[in-house]
Motif scaffolding. Sequence first.
Motif, PDB file in Angstrom:
ATOM      1  N   PRO A  68      41.315  47.892  52.096  1.00  0.00           N
ATOM      2  CA  PRO A  68      42.383  47.413  52.997  1.00  0.00           C
ATOM      3  C   PRO A  68      42.133  47.798  54.450  1.00  0.00           C
ATOM      4  O   PRO A  68      42.479  47.026  55.356  1.00  0.00           O
ATOM      5  CB  PRO A  68      43.629  48.093  52.435  1.00  0.00           C
ATOM      6  N   GLU A  69      41.521  48.944  54.663  1.00  0.00           N
ATOM      7  CA  GLU A  69      41.255  49.375  56.047  1.00  0.00           C
ATOM      8  C   GLU A  69      40.160  48.563  56.725  1.00  0.00           C
ATOM      9  O   GLU A  69      39.908  48.741  57.919  1.00  0.00           O
ATOM     10  CB  GLU A  69      40.909  50.870  56.090  1.00  0.00           C
ATOM     11  N   VAL A  96      42.066  42.217  53.642  1.00  0.00           N
ATOM     12  CA  VAL A  96      41.831  42.804  52.323  1.00  0.00           C
ATOM     13  C   VAL A  96      43.172  43.298  51.796  1.00  0.00           C
ATOM     14  O   VAL A  96      43.738  44.265  52.304  1.00  0.00           O
ATOM     15  CB  VAL A  96      40.810  43.955  52.388  1.00  0.00           C
ATOM     16  N   SER A  97      43.662  42.608  50.782  1.00  0.00           N
ATOM     17  CA  SER A  97      44.987  42.927  50.264  1.00  0.00           C
ATOM     18  C   SER A  97      45.132  42.410  48.846  1.00  0.00           C
ATOM     19  O   SER A  97      44.559  41.371  48.493  1.00  0.00           O
ATOM     20  CB  SER A  97      46.063  42.303  51.158  1.00  0.00           C
ATOM     21  N   SER A  98      45.898  43.136  48.061  1.00  0.00           N
ATOM     22  CA  SER A  98      46.184  42.687  46.707  1.00  0.00           C
ATOM     23  C   SER A  98      47.494  41.895  46.670  1.00  0.00           C
ATOM     24  O   SER A  98      47.913  41.422  45.613  1.00  0.00           O
ATOM     25  CB  SER A  98      46.257  43.878  45.757  1.00  0.00           C
ATOM     26  N   LEU A 124      40.991  35.902  52.941  1.00  0.00           N
ATOM     27  CA  LEU A 124      41.816  36.894  52.248  1.00  0.00           C
ATOM     28  C   LEU A 124      41.095  37.258  50.956  1.00  0.00           C
ATOM     29  O   LEU A 124      40.741  36.372  50.163  1.00  0.00           O
ATOM     30  CB  LEU A 124      43.191  36.317  51.939  1.00  0.00           C
ATOM     31  N   VAL A 125      40.871  38.547  50.748  1.00  0.00           N
ATOM     32  CA  VAL A 125      40.147  39.009  49.573  1.00  0.00           C
ATOM     33  C   VAL A 125      40.829  40.250  49.017  1.00  0.00           C
ATOM     34  O   VAL A 125      41.444  41.023  49.774  1.00  0.00           O
ATOM     35  CB  VAL A 125      38.670  39.282  49.916  1.00  0.00           C
ATOM     36  N   GLY A 180      37.985  45.716  46.759  1.00  0.00           N
ATOM     37  CA  GLY A 180      36.830  45.699  45.876  1.00  0.00           C
ATOM     38  C   GLY A 180      36.036  44.420  45.930  1.00  0.00           C
ATOM     39  O   GLY A 180      34.941  44.340  45.361  1.00  0.00           O
ATOM     40  N   GLY A 181      36.557  43.433  46.607  1.00  0.00           N
ATOM     41  CA  GLY A 181      35.882  42.144  46.698  1.00  0.00           C
ATOM     42  C   GLY A 181      34.784  42.121  47.733  1.00  0.00           C
ATOM     43  O   GLY A 181      34.491  43.132  48.384  1.00  0.00           O
ATOM     44  N   SER A 182      34.170  40.955  47.880  1.00  0.00           N
ATOM     45  CA  SER A 182      33.040  40.783  48.788  1.00  0.00           C
ATOM     46  C   SER A 182      33.244  39.562  49.673  1.00  0.00           C
ATOM     47  O   SER A 182      33.925  38.607  49.293  1.00  0.00           O
ATOM     48  CB  SER A 182      31.734  40.613  47.996  1.00  0.00           C
ATOM     49  N   LEU A 183      32.635  39.614  50.834  1.00  0.00           N
ATOM     50  CA  LEU A 183      32.613  38.480  51.751  1.00  0.00           C
ATOM     51  C   LEU A 183      31.301  38.491  52.505  1.00  0.00           C
ATOM     52  O   LEU A 183      30.683  39.550  52.693  1.00  0.00           O
ATOM     53  CB  LEU A 183      33.751  38.549  52.761  1.00  0.00           C
ATOM     54  N   ARG A 184      30.898  37.309  52.964  1.00  0.00           N
ATOM     55  CA  ARG A 184      29.739  37.206  53.834  1.00  0.00           C
ATOM     56  C   ARG A 184      30.155  36.462  55.091  1.00  0.00           C
ATOM     57  O   ARG A 184      30.551  35.287  55.023  1.00  0.00           O
ATOM     58  CB  ARG A 184      28.610  36.466  53.148  1.00  0.00           C
TER      59      ARG A 184
END
Length: 120
Positions: free
Chosen positions: A87-88, A118-120, A11-12, A15-19
Amino acid sequence: QVQLVESGGALVQPGGSLRLSCVTTERILSFNTMNWYRQAPGKERDLVAAISVHGNTNYADSVKGRFTISRDNAKNSLYLQMINLKPEDTAVYYCNVKGVQVSGRPYEYWGRGTQVTVSS
């Protein structure tokens, strides 16, 4: 039977990042292409990014400039670096490999997926 194991989903915030990572039980240079797909609830599974045995890459229009596919041949691993997440982008992300057997028969294998939210 080739096994693919994905990891890195989480969960991020927007605007965040993930690998994401995908480890295979076979030498990745034996595959013609290695791919990341994603499937959002109620939608079809779509190709996100692909990398060929020659290192050529291809991306869905929706992720160009934000996602980068790469691989580590020595670690038999495939990666998807994602920045500026939206979010999409929320979906289950699947690792996929395609190749051709010695007999000429094509094959492909799938991982079980890793959830990206992806959610705030």
